[in-house]
Design a protein around this motif. Structure first.
Motif, PDB file in Angstrom:
ATOM      1  N   GLU A   7       0.824  -1.219   0.000  1.00 22.71           N
ATOM      2  CA  GLU A   7       0.000   0.000   0.000  1.00 22.71           C
ATOM      3  C   GLU A   7       0.855   1.264   0.000  1.00 22.71           C
ATOM      4  OE1 GLU A   7      -2.726  -0.406   3.246  1.00 22.71           O
ATOM      5  OE2 GLU A   7      -3.700  -2.153   2.340  1.00 22.71           O
ATOM      6  N   GLY A   8       1.908   1.256  -0.782  1.00 20.33           N
ATOM      7  CA  GLY A   8       2.762   2.427  -0.934  1.00 20.33           C
ATOM      8  C   GLY A   8       3.895   2.533   0.065  1.00 20.33           C
ATOM      9  N   LYS A   9       4.102   1.530   0.872  1.00 16.64           N
ATOM     10  CA  LYS A   9       5.181   1.558   1.860  1.00 16.64           C
ATOM     11  C   LYS A   9       6.384   0.792   1.317  1.00 16.64           C
ATOM     12  CE  LYS A   9       1.964   1.703   5.715  1.00 16.64           C
ATOM     13  NZ  LYS A   9       1.422   0.975   6.844  1.00 16.64           N
ATOM     14  N   LYS A  18      10.237  -7.952   9.496  1.00 17.40           N
ATOM     15  CA  LYS A  18      10.248  -6.811   8.580  1.00 17.40           C
ATOM     16  C   LYS A  18      10.625  -7.297   7.175  1.00 17.40           C
ATOM     17  CE  LYS A  18      12.256  -2.210   8.248  1.00 17.40           C
ATOM     18  NZ  LYS A  18      13.178  -1.265   8.878  1.00 17.40           N
ATOM     19  N   TYR A  19       9.782  -6.952   6.181  1.00 14.76           N
ATOM     20  CA  TYR A  19      10.029  -7.338   4.796  1.00 14.76           C
ATOM     21  C   TYR A  19      10.040  -6.091   3.914  1.00 14.76           C
ATOM     22  CZ  TYR A  19       8.877 -12.146   6.118  1.00 14.76           C
ATOM     23  OH  TYR A  19       8.868 -13.379   6.697  1.00 14.76           O
ATOM     24  N   TYR A  20      10.840  -6.154   2.850  1.00 16.95           N
ATOM     25  CA  TYR A  20      10.842  -5.090   1.849  1.00 16.95           C
ATOM     26  C   TYR A  20       9.770  -5.387   0.817  1.00 16.95           C
ATOM     27  CZ  TYR A  20      15.298  -3.587   3.772  1.00 16.95           C
ATOM     28  OH  TYR A  20      16.266  -3.138   4.609  1.00 16.95           O
ATOM     29  N   THR A  21       9.164  -4.311   0.283  1.00 17.28           N
ATOM     30  CA  THR A  21       8.124  -4.473  -0.732  1.00 17.28           C
ATOM     31  C   THR A  21       8.741  -4.322  -2.121  1.00 17.28           C
ATOM     32  OG1 THR A  21       7.580  -2.121  -0.723  1.00 17.28           O
ATOM     33  CG2 THR A  21       6.380  -3.532   0.825  1.00 17.28           C
ATOM     34  N   VAL A  26      11.843  -1.157  -6.729  1.00 17.14           N
ATOM     35  CA  VAL A  26      11.650  -0.304  -7.899  1.00 17.14           C
ATOM     36  C   VAL A  26      12.351   1.036  -7.697  1.00 17.14           C
ATOM     37  CG1 VAL A  26       9.916   1.010  -9.189  1.00 17.14           C
ATOM     38  CG2 VAL A  26       9.519  -1.400  -8.667  1.00 17.14           C
ATOM     39  N   VAL A  27      12.209   1.627  -6.524  1.00 16.74           N
ATOM     40  CA  VAL A  27      12.858   2.905  -6.232  1.00 16.74           C
ATOM     41  C   VAL A  27      14.380   2.754  -6.259  1.00 16.74           C
ATOM     42  CG1 VAL A  27      13.193   4.668  -4.447  1.00 16.74           C
ATOM     43  CG2 VAL A  27      10.899   3.827  -4.950  1.00 16.74           C
TER      44      VAL A  27
END
Length: 160
Positions: A7-9, A18-21, A26-27
Protein backbone atom coordinates in the motif's frame (compact mmCIF):
# COMPACT_ATOMS: atom_id res chain seq x y z
CA UNK A 1 10.64 -9.49 0.17
CA UNK A 2 6.87 -9.57 -0.20
CA UNK A 3 5.18 -9.84 -3.62
CA UNK A 4 3.01 -6.73 -3.18
CA UNK A 5 3.56 -3.00 -2.88
CA UNK A 6 2.54 -2.74 0.79
CA UNK A 7 0.00 0.00 0.00
CA UNK A 8 2.76 2.43 -0.93
CA UNK A 9 5.18 1.56 1.86
CA UNK A 10 8.78 0.48 1.41
CA UNK A 11 8.69 -2.04 4.25
CA UNK A 12 5.94 -4.03 5.93
CA UNK A 13 5.85 -6.18 9.03
CA UNK A 14 4.31 -9.61 8.53
CA UNK A 15 4.35 -12.34 11.16
CA UNK A 16 6.59 -10.16 13.33
CA UNK A 17 9.31 -9.84 10.64
CA UNK A 18 10.25 -6.81 8.58
CA UNK A 19 10.03 -7.34 4.80
CA UNK A 20 10.84 -5.09 1.85
CA UNK A 21 8.12 -4.47 -0.73
CA UNK A 22 8.42 -4.49 -4.50
CA UNK A 23 8.06 -0.70 -4.40
CA UNK A 24 11.31 -0.47 -2.42
CA UNK A 25 13.19 -2.40 -5.12
CA UNK A 26 11.65 -0.30 -7.90
CA UNK A 27 12.86 2.90 -6.23
CA UNK A 28 16.34 1.41 -5.74
CA UNK A 29 16.51 0.35 -9.39
CA UNK A 30 15.43 3.81 -10.57
CA UNK A 31 18.18 5.40 -8.49
CA UNK A 32 20.76 2.98 -9.91
CA UNK A 33 19.61 3.73 -13.46
CA UNK A 34 19.93 7.48 -12.79
CA UNK A 35 23.48 6.98 -11.53
CA UNK A 36 24.43 4.82 -14.52
CA UNK A 37 23.13 7.43 -16.97
CA UNK A 38 24.92 10.20 -15.10
CA UNK A 39 28.21 8.27 -15.22
CA UNK A 40 27.61 7.48 -18.89
CA UNK A 41 27.28 11.15 -19.80
CA UNK A 42 30.57 12.23 -18.21
CA UNK A 43 32.76 11.22 -21.20
CA UNK A 44 30.32 12.91 -23.58
CA UNK A 45 30.47 16.18 -21.65
CA UNK A 46 34.25 15.97 -21.31
CA UNK A 47 34.49 15.66 -25.09
CA UNK A 48 32.86 19.05 -25.67
CA UNK A 49 34.25 21.02 -22.71
CA UNK A 50 37.29 23.26 -23.20
CA UNK A 51 39.78 21.72 -20.77
CA UNK A 52 42.75 23.90 -21.69
CA UNK A 53 45.08 25.24 -18.97
CA UNK A 54 43.36 27.93 -16.95
CA UNK A 55 39.86 26.61 -17.70
CA UNK A 56 39.92 23.54 -15.46
CA UNK A 57 37.58 25.01 -12.84
CA UNK A 58 35.04 26.09 -15.43
CA UNK A 59 35.24 22.66 -17.09
CA UNK A 60 34.59 20.90 -13.77
CA UNK A 61 31.62 23.18 -13.09
CA UNK A 62 30.13 22.45 -16.51
CA UNK A 63 30.62 18.69 -16.09
CA UNK A 64 29.08 18.59 -12.61
CA UNK A 65 26.11 20.83 -13.40
CA UNK A 66 25.33 19.07 -16.68
CA UNK A 67 25.21 15.72 -14.88
CA UNK A 68 23.00 17.12 -12.13
CA UNK A 69 20.54 18.53 -14.66
CA UNK A 70 20.70 15.33 -16.70
CA UNK A 71 19.68 13.26 -13.69
CA UNK A 72 16.92 15.73 -12.77
CA UNK A 73 15.48 15.74 -16.27
CA UNK A 74 15.97 12.06 -17.05
CA UNK A 75 12.79 10.77 -15.46
CA UNK A 76 10.54 13.45 -16.95
CA UNK A 77 12.13 12.87 -20.36
CA UNK A 78 11.49 9.15 -20.00
CA UNK A 79 7.78 9.71 -19.33
CA UNK A 80 7.56 12.19 -22.22
CA UNK A 81 9.16 9.71 -24.61
CA UNK A 82 7.02 6.88 -23.28
CA UNK A 83 3.87 8.83 -24.11
CA UNK A 84 5.26 9.94 -27.49
CA UNK A 85 6.28 6.41 -28.50
CA UNK A 86 2.70 5.21 -28.06
CA UNK A 87 1.42 8.06 -30.26
CA UNK A 88 4.07 7.79 -33.00
CA UNK A 89 4.65 4.26 -34.27
CA UNK A 90 8.07 4.87 -35.83
CA UNK A 91 9.62 7.12 -33.14
CA UNK A 92 11.53 4.17 -31.65
CA UNK A 93 13.27 3.59 -34.97
CA UNK A 94 14.17 7.28 -35.22
CA UNK A 95 15.65 7.25 -31.73
CA UNK A 96 17.56 4.05 -32.56
CA UNK A 97 19.08 5.71 -35.64
CA UNK A 98 20.14 8.70 -33.52
CA UNK A 99 21.79 6.41 -30.95
CA UNK A 100 23.66 4.51 -33.68
CA UNK A 101 24.80 7.82 -35.21
CA UNK A 102 26.06 9.09 -31.83
CA UNK A 103 27.87 5.80 -31.15
CA UNK A 104 29.53 5.83 -34.58
CA UNK A 105 30.49 9.47 -34.12
CA UNK A 106 32.12 8.68 -30.76
CA UNK A 107 34.05 5.78 -32.27
CA UNK A 108 35.27 7.86 -35.21
CA UNK A 109 35.97 11.02 -33.20
CA UNK A 110 39.73 10.93 -33.88
CA UNK A 111 39.25 10.99 -37.65
CA UNK A 112 36.30 13.38 -37.60
CA UNK A 113 38.39 15.92 -35.63
CA UNK A 114 40.94 15.88 -38.46
CA UNK A 115 38.29 16.87 -41.01
CA UNK A 116 35.75 19.06 -39.19
CA UNK A 117 35.90 21.75 -36.52
CA UNK A 118 33.91 21.36 -33.27
CA UNK A 119 31.31 23.91 -34.43
CA UNK A 120 30.76 22.05 -37.70
CA UNK A 121 30.43 18.76 -35.80
CA UNK A 122 27.82 20.25 -33.46
CA UNK A 123 25.71 21.63 -36.32
CA UNK A 124 25.91 18.38 -38.27
CA UNK A 125 25.00 16.33 -35.20
CA UNK A 126 22.05 18.56 -34.33
CA UNK A 127 20.90 18.41 -37.95
CA UNK A 128 21.06 14.61 -38.06
CA UNK A 129 19.20 14.33 -34.73
CA UNK A 130 16.53 16.82 -35.82
CA UNK A 131 16.03 15.09 -39.19
CA UNK A 132 15.81 11.60 -37.63
CA UNK A 133 13.39 12.52 -34.85
CA UNK A 134 11.16 14.82 -36.90
CA UNK A 135 11.31 12.43 -39.86
CA UNK A 136 10.16 9.50 -37.73
CA UNK A 137 7.33 11.61 -36.27
CA UNK A 138 6.13 12.77 -39.71
CA UNK A 139 6.48 9.24 -41.08
CA UNK A 140 4.35 7.98 -38.17
CA UNK A 141 1.69 10.60 -38.88
CA UNK A 142 1.41 10.01 -42.63
CA UNK A 143 2.18 6.29 -42.98
CA UNK A 144 0.06 3.62 -41.31
CA UNK A 145 1.93 0.91 -39.47
CA UNK A 146 2.73 -2.14 -41.56
CA UNK A 147 0.73 -5.25 -40.87
CA UNK A 148 -1.99 -3.43 -38.95
CA UNK A 149 -5.47 -4.50 -40.08
CA UNK A 150 -7.88 -1.79 -41.21
CA UNK A 151 -10.33 -2.44 -38.38
CA UNK A 152 -7.55 -2.07 -35.78
CA UNK A 153 -6.60 1.29 -37.31
CA UNK A 154 -10.22 2.42 -37.07
CA UNK A 155 -10.43 1.30 -33.43
CA UNK A 156 -7.20 3.13 -32.65
CA UNK A 157 -8.40 6.37 -34.29
CA UNK A 158 -11.68 6.23 -32.34
CA UNK A 159 -9.76 5.97 -29.03
CA UNK A 160 -7.69 9.06 -29.83
Amino acid sequence: MVPHDGEGKYTVIENGKKYYTTLFFVVIMLAIIDIVFAMDSIPAVMGIVDNSPGNEDVAKLVIYTSNIFAVLGLRSLFFLLRGAVTKFDYLQQGIAIVLVFIGAKMLAEHWINMILTKNEQVFISLGVILVCISGSIFYSIFITKRGMPADAREDESEEN
